[in-house]
Design a protein around this motif. Structure first.
Motif, PDB file in Angstrom:
ATOM      1  N   GLY A   1       0.820  -1.211   0.000  1.00 53.47           N
ATOM      2  CA  GLY A   1       0.000   0.000   0.000  1.00 53.47           C
ATOM      3  C   GLY A   1       0.848   1.253   0.000  1.00 53.47           C
ATOM      4  O   GLY A   1       0.558   2.234  -0.706  1.00 53.47           O
ATOM      5  N   ARG A   2       1.937   1.235   0.777  1.00 50.90           N
ATOM      6  CA  ARG A   2       2.817   2.403   0.852  1.00 50.90           C
ATOM      7  C   ARG A   2       3.544   2.610  -0.483  1.00 50.90           C
ATOM      8  O   ARG A   2       3.695   3.741  -0.954  1.00 50.90           O
ATOM      9  CB  ARG A   2       3.823   2.218   1.992  1.00 50.90           C
TER      10      ARG A   2
ATOM     11  N   GLU B   1       0.961   3.920  -3.037  1.00 54.18           N
ATOM     12  CA  GLU B   1       0.558   5.279  -2.696  1.00 54.18           C
ATOM     13  C   GLU B   1       1.624   6.263  -3.179  1.00 54.18           C
ATOM     14  O   GLU B   1       1.313   7.298  -3.798  1.00 54.18           O
ATOM     15  CB  GLU B   1       0.366   5.417  -1.180  1.00 54.18           C
ATOM     16  N   GLN B   2       2.883   5.937  -2.924  1.00 54.47           N
ATOM     17  CA  GLN B   2       3.983   6.782  -3.385  1.00 54.47           C
ATOM     18  C   GLN B   2       4.001   6.875  -4.905  1.00 54.47           C
ATOM     19  O   GLN B   2       4.154   7.970  -5.471  1.00 54.47           O
ATOM     20  CB  GLN B   2       5.316   6.203  -2.875  1.00 54.47           C
TER      21      GLN B   2
ATOM     22  N   ASN C   1       1.491   6.474  -6.979  1.00 56.51           N
ATOM     23  CA  ASN C   1       0.353   7.280  -7.436  1.00 56.51           C
ATOM     24  C   ASN C   1       0.618   8.775  -7.243  1.00 56.51           C
ATOM     25  O   ASN C   1       0.299   9.596  -8.110  1.00 56.51           O
ATOM     26  CB  ASN C   1      -0.910   6.872  -6.681  1.00 56.51           C
ATOM     27  N   HIS C   2       1.211   9.139  -6.107  1.00 54.03           N
ATOM     28  CA  HIS C   2       1.523  10.548  -5.863  1.00 54.03           C
ATOM     29  C   HIS C   2       2.525  11.070  -6.898  1.00 54.03           C
ATOM     30  O   HIS C   2       2.379  12.194  -7.406  1.00 54.03           O
ATOM     31  CB  HIS C   2       2.073  10.720  -4.453  1.00 54.03           C
TER      32      HIS C   2
ATOM     33  N   TYR D   1       7.094   7.914   2.751  1.00 51.24           N
ATOM     34  CA  TYR D   1       6.735   6.840   1.811  1.00 51.24           C
ATOM     35  C   TYR D   1       7.586   5.590   2.091  1.00 51.24           C
ATOM     36  O   TYR D   1       7.832   5.248   3.238  1.00 51.24           O
ATOM     37  CB  TYR D   1       6.925   7.328   0.372  1.00 51.24           C
TER      38      TYR D   1
END
Length: 391
Positions: free
Chosen positions: A140-141, A144-145, A147-148, A190
């Motif tokens: 998930g981390r 998420e990174q 996607n950012h 992240y």
């Protein structure tokens, strides 16, 4: 910009590594004996000893997260090594094969940071996918990174990532210090895999690092002997409580037992199928053997018949050759007799008696009845003239 060297002796330099958490052994650096620079190991293990490193005990900034504590000391040498102007950081898995002075000589004037490019990853996106595939951090981390970054700086994902196991830095360079602070912020926010955020932090700080032309695995300066089987700390080890880790192990064991039972059942089925196949093959082999024996007997019979036929043919050929020889002899005899008759006839025709009797012969030819009567009353051997009349 880098601050010019104020000391005639040049900038104060060191080589350092960081070892926290006690999850791997310290790699000795024999080349330290050939260098005038200090080799420093920053560690949270006060009992650690080394023949090539000067052990410098430090307190981790995040006691329950030794990985990020290691990253803090790796990325902020200007804070943790304030007595030095420049430093060469190497991961514990890197072995220097040449004195570090040769690497410092590669740092271009005015550069605050130099590091190698990644030798076998084409883009930062590829590095994200590989970190996810190998499970080096929480999924998930990681995503998420990713996607950012796709929203904030999509072009950076297409660039080749750096290899951060070797870092040459000038602590006096303000852009370098700013880039390191931003880099650590990304690592704390992240993924702990600092290669994922390095280029983003450099770009935010306006720093364009110098790329060293070093193959990650082996160069004239270093070797990376543990690159293929590097000891990795489990990504969740510093986040999951011991009781939860124990439960995870119990679940993994139960899953493994279920998988083992399933495999055992599948193996039993495969063994039964193999037994049936062996029985079928044995029956087929027996039938094939019987058919082969029948065929062998038929071949033997045909071979014997062929031998008899060949023998009869040889006899017939011999008889034919014998008959041909006899016929040739008879033909030769007939030819000889014919030749002799031709000679005898020629002699008669050339004889005086034939010439004297030639008119009589012509007259008798015109009176066949008289000629026939003469043939009936003649006596061969006593009337030579009569013989000549026949001819």
């Amino acid at each position: 910009m880098a601050i010019p060297d104020a000391s005639p002796a040049g900038p104060r330099r060191c080589v350092y590594t960081v070892l926290t958490g006690g999850y791997e052994r310290l790699t000795e650096q024999p080349v330290a004996a050939r260098s005038t620079l200090p080799f420093l190991c920053l560690t949270d293990d006060p009992t650690l000893r080394s023949d090539s490193w000067r052990i410098r005990p430090v307190a981790p900034c995040l006691p329950m997260d030794p990985v990020r504590s290691q990253r803090a000391m790796k990325l902020l040498p200007h804070r943790h090594l304030p007595e030095f102007d420049q430093s060469l950081y190497i991961d514990n898995s890197v072995l220097l094969t040449a004195p570090p002075e040769t690497l410092f000589a590669q740092l271009a004037a005015g550069q605050g940071l130099a590091l190698p490019a990644h030798s076998y990853r084409d883009s930062l996106l590829d590095e994200f996918l590989e970190v996810s595939r190998l499970g080096y951090d929480d999924q998930g981390r990681i995503f998420e990174q990713l996607n950012h970054y796709q929203l904030a700086c999509p072009d950076a994902l297409a660039q080749s990532p750096p290899w951060t196991a070797i870092l040459l830095r000038d602590h006096r360079d303000a852009r370098m210090r700013r880039a390191m602070e931003l880099w650590l912020a990304h690592v704390l926010r992240y993924s702990r895999r600092d290669q994922l955020s390095a280029e983003i932090a450099f770009a935010q700080a306006g720093l364009v690092p110098q790329r060293l032309a070093l193959d990650n695995h082996l160069s004239c300066f270093h070797a990376w002997p543990r690159s293929a089987a590097r000891q990795m700390r489990p990504p969740a080890l510093s986040l999951v409580p011991p009781a939860a880790q124990l439960r995870q192990l119990e679940q993994a064991l139960a899953t493994g037992e279920a998988a083992r039972a399933a495999v055992a059942g599948e193996l039993a089925g495969q063994l039964a199928a193999t037994a049936r196949l062996r029985a079928e093959l044995a029956a087929s082999a027996q039938a094939g053997k019987a058919a082969l024996e029948t065929q062998a007997r038929e071949v033997e019979r045909l071979t014997a018949a062929l031998a008899e036929a060949e023998e009869a043919l040889d006899l017939a050929r011999a008889d034919a050759r014998e008959a041909a020889c006899q016929a040739a002899l008879r033909l030769q005899a007939a030819e000889a007799a014919a030749a002799q008759a031709r000679r005898d006839r020629s002699e008669i025709l050339q004889s005086t008696s034939w010439r004297l009797l030639a008119p009589l012969q012509a007259w008798l030819a015109r009176h066949p009845r008289l000629r026939a009567g003469l043939r009936r009353v003649r006596r061969p051997g006593k009337h030579p003239a009569a013989v000549s009349l026949d001819q």
